[in-house]
Design an enzyme around this catalytic site. Structure first.
Site, PDB file in Angstrom:
ATOM      1  N   ARG A 297      19.988  83.035 -23.505  1.00  0.00           N
ATOM      2  CA  ARG A 297      19.116  83.815 -22.612  1.00  0.00           C
ATOM      3  C   ARG A 297      18.015  84.560 -23.355  1.00  0.00           C
ATOM      4  NH1 ARG A 297      24.323  85.113 -22.736  1.00  0.00           N
ATOM      5  NH2 ARG A 297      25.019  87.134 -23.475  1.00  0.00           N
ATOM      6  N   GLU A 382      24.458  88.311 -17.563  1.00  0.00           N
ATOM      7  CA  GLU A 382      25.273  87.544 -18.517  1.00  0.00           C
ATOM      8  C   GLU A 382      25.479  88.372 -19.792  1.00  0.00           C
ATOM      9  OE1 GLU A 382      24.044  83.635 -20.346  1.00  0.00           O
ATOM     10  OE2 GLU A 382      25.568  82.829 -19.018  1.00  0.00           O
ATOM     11  N   HIS A 413       9.219  92.494   4.126  1.00  0.00           N
ATOM     12  CA  HIS A 413       9.491  92.024   5.483  1.00  0.00           C
ATOM     13  C   HIS A 413      10.895  91.450   5.576  1.00  0.00           C
ATOM     14  CE1 HIS A 413       5.358  92.718   6.763  1.00  0.00           C
ATOM     15  NE2 HIS A 413       5.063  92.407   5.512  1.00  0.00           N
TER      16      HIS A 413
HETATM   17  O1  F6P Z   1      27.219  78.657 -19.324  1.00  0.00           O
HETATM   18  C1  F6P Z   1      26.391  79.661 -19.777  1.00  0.00           C
HETATM   19  C2  F6P Z   1      25.495  79.188 -20.855  1.00  0.00           C
HETATM   20  O2  F6P Z   1      26.222  79.051 -22.023  1.00  0.00           O
HETATM   21  C3  F6P Z   1      24.315  80.117 -21.053  1.00  0.00           C
HETATM   22  O3  F6P Z   1      24.602  81.215 -21.826  1.00  0.00           O
HETATM   23  C4  F6P Z   1      23.303  79.205 -21.642  1.00  0.00           C
HETATM   24  O4  F6P Z   1      22.009  79.727 -21.564  1.00  0.00           O
HETATM   25  C5  F6P Z   1      23.512  77.973 -20.768  1.00  0.00           C
HETATM   26  O5  F6P Z   1      24.905  77.936 -20.552  1.00  0.00           O
HETATM   27  C6  F6P Z   1      23.025  76.684 -21.354  1.00  0.00           C
HETATM   28  O6  F6P Z   1      23.647  76.396 -22.563  1.00  0.00           O
HETATM   29  P1  F6P Z   1      23.089  75.267 -23.510  1.00  0.00           P
HETATM   30  O7  F6P Z   1      21.717  75.639 -23.935  1.00  0.00           O
HETATM   31  O8  F6P Z   1      24.057  75.201 -24.654  1.00  0.00           O
HETATM   32  O9  F6P Z   1      23.084  73.972 -22.734  1.00  0.00           O
END
Ligand code: F6P
Length: 577
Positions: A297, A382, A413
């Site tokens: 993230r 998360e 709205h």
């Molecule tokens: O399931 C959550 C997660 O691990 C997130 O933290 C992450 O951004 C997403 O899945 C995608 O993960 P990846 O980039 O390893 O496919």
């Protein structure tokens, strides 16, 4: 062994530096509720029970100047809050006592602040300029970061200059990013927010995230396999949705004249699991790096942001990074009293932990920021949706509010009614640019006016006397006035922040996103939790395999519970028919 150059440390208080040497906040998280400053804030909260913002503004003409701050092209007005300058001082004390300074220091310098995975969280390294060094465990990470940027520059240049061609030698016109979570939300937010900066020679970006045939169909419906490039974007290269979509994309490409031999022209990857990408059939030199020290993230600043760079060009992508870097510097060096991420974080703590606010609304007043809330939801929920502290002990106070919201005026709205007259206290951040990229008549004046009038209405409300006076002015009989007045009363005194930016630009957007990253980090430190792991999402993934087996295999044992088994039977019955 950690050595950092490029981060000035002079502004760190001496005690903070000494404390950092003797203890690690992530190894020994404090119980924040036992800090003296927490108790003082509890008492202050009681004293603030009847605080009234209308009165505070009337009593202090300097309130707006006193409670606003600007940095990195962003202006934050936080005067419409249930606070006084004393509240701010007490919140800042709490941040100091909880060790936010040492924690930020530890994160920026590459200590393993993600303790459950024994990793640093170094997304801030991704935006540090050339010439900086960051040595972690003997490796200068900045070399890897800048090598990856050079690799991105190369492919962006080749695609934009029509040097990268598909299996029929036609230039690439469309890029489909296959990824989910952090490998989707950040890149989608930024590439769409910066649409006005799209290069003439840029490509159209599409996003394929969910494991849903309908989404696959809609995304690919108008694409030409000859001119489409797929980026398989997955830090782990093990995410079910992404791998299934990548396989489907490959089948789609092969069914439209593409060959295995030329597959390398249509599939590239961004991952920290190089071997898995090679096994999928992607050429090693077309694999862009990700690192375990960057959380999904927080990864849009890395090659995960390749679709952004393909849309807006590398120079704009670098402006995005430098905007985030300015916010990093502000966060590191600005005193807490005027430190934007710290102030936003501590205001959030004030409402969540001292006023019982369980949710937080984000209300961007700009079409280009329409995906901002989705990115913030992952970033915040998360990161801070945790119930134990870094050392595994239960948290002693509530953590992680529900993050929601959406683009204004649409929300006005719809759900703003709850903000104005509902029973829960929901603090909100309004985000609005002054200048539109697409002026139409007096739309921008009205958009800006709507934004301001919402925060004003939340704060002012409408008293019973005002409601009655309004109804009488309409000539209604007194009985009607009394019948209708309670419905027209709006409690007011509801808090909000307003973040204003001149217009959306790569630099200002970078600063804005980094602002919220640091806000989330500070709150995680206050709560003593690890903002960089996400074990909670793993259980569903594990159970998913069992459910899939029962949906498709006929000799699987029954599900652990009757509800799940009943729903499996429903699906199987329908598919048998
Ligand atoms: O399931 C959550 C997660 O691990 C997130 O933290 C992450 O951004 C997403 O899945 C995608 O993960 P990846 O980039 O390893 O496919």
């Amino acid at each position: 062994m950690i050595r950092a150059r490029g981060i000035a440390m002079s502004s760190w208080p001496v005690q903070a530096k000494e404390a950092a040497l003797t203890m690690s906040y992530y190894q020994h998280p404090l119980d924040v509720t036992r800090l003296p400053s927490w108790n003082v804030l509890e008492e202050h909260r009681l004293a603030m029970q009847h605080f009234n913002m209308r009165e505070a503004f009337a009593a202090d003409p300097a309130r707006f100047e006193e409670l606003s701050v600007s940095c990195c092209g962003l202006f934050l007005d936080y005067s419409k809050n249930l606070i006084t300058p004393q509240t701010r001082a007490l919140l800042v004390n709490l941040a100091r006592e909880a060790g936010v300074e040492q924690a930020a220091h530890a994160m920026f310098n590459g200590e393993p602040v993600n303790a459950s995975e024994n990793r640093p969280a170094l997304h801030t390294a991704l935006r540090r300029p050339m010439g900086d060094d960051l040595i972690v465990n003997g490796t200068n990470l900045m070399r890897e970061v800048h090598a990856a940027l050079a690799q991105m520059t190369d492919i962006v240049g080749r695609i934009h200059n029509n040097l990268w061609r598909g299996y029929n030698d036609k230039p690439i016109t469309d890029v489909v990013n296959i990824g989910i979570g952090g490998s989707f939300l950040g890149p989608q937010l930024v590439s769409e927010a910066l649409l006005p900066f799209t290069q003439q020679s840029g490509v159209r970006c599409h996003y394929l995230a969910n494991i849903d045939g309908s989404e696959f169909r809609e995304v690919t419906a108008n694409l030409n396999a000859e001119t489409t490039l797929f980026i398989v974007s997955s830090k782990s290269f093990g995410t079910l949705e992404t791998l299934k979509n990548a396989q489907a994309a490959r089948t789609w490409y092969l069914a439209r004249g593409g060959t295995e031999e030329k597959l390398y022209r249509h599939f590239i990857a961004v991952t920290s699991n190089k071997q898995a990408a090679i096994d999928f059939g992607i050429r090693e030199k077309n694999i862009f790096p990700m690192w375990d020290w960057v959380g999904g993230r927080y990864s849009l600043w890395s090659a995960i942001g390749l679709p952004i760079a393909l849309a807006i060009g590398m120079h704009n992508f670098k402006d995005l990074l430098s905007g985030a870097y300015s916010m990093d510097q502000h966060f590191l060096h600005e005193p807490f009293e005027t430190n934007m991420p710290v102030l936003l974080a501590m205001l959030g703590i004030w409402y969540h932990n001292f006023w019982g606010a369980q949710s937080y609304a984000f209300l961007p007043y700009d079409h280009y920021l329409r995906n901002f809330v989705k990115h913030l939801q992952q970033m915040d929920m998360e990161s801070n949706g945790k119930s134990v502290r870094q050392d595994g002990t239960p948290v002693s106070c509530s953590t992680g509010p529900v993050i929601w919201g959406g683009v204004g005026c649409n929300g006005q709205h719809a759900y703003h009614q709850l903000l104005h007259q509902g029973t829960p206290l929901i603090p909100a951040d309004f985000i609005v640019p002054v200048v539109s990229h697409n002026p139409v008549a007096d739309h921008q004046e009205w958009l800006y006016a709507n934004c301001l009038s919402q925060s004003q209405a939340l704060m002012l409300g409408k008293t019973r006397a005002e409601a009655e006076a309004e109804l009488r002015a309409k000539g209604l009989p007194e009985r009607e006035v009394q019948r209708l007045a309670p419905h027209k009363v709006i409690p007011g005194n509801r808090p909000s922040n307003t973040l204003v930016l001149e217009s959306i630009s790569p630099g200002r957007l970078g600063a804005l996103i980094a602002l919220y990253e640091h806000k989330v980090f500070v709150q995680g430190v206050i709560w003593g939790i690890n903002s960089f792991d996400q074990w909670g999402v793993e259980l569903g993934k594990e159970l998913g395999k069992g459910v899939y087996g029962r949906l498709t295999g006929y000799d699987s044992p029954p599900a652990e519970d009757a509800s799940t088994q009943g729903l499996i039977d429903f699906f199987r019955g329908r598919h048998r028919g």
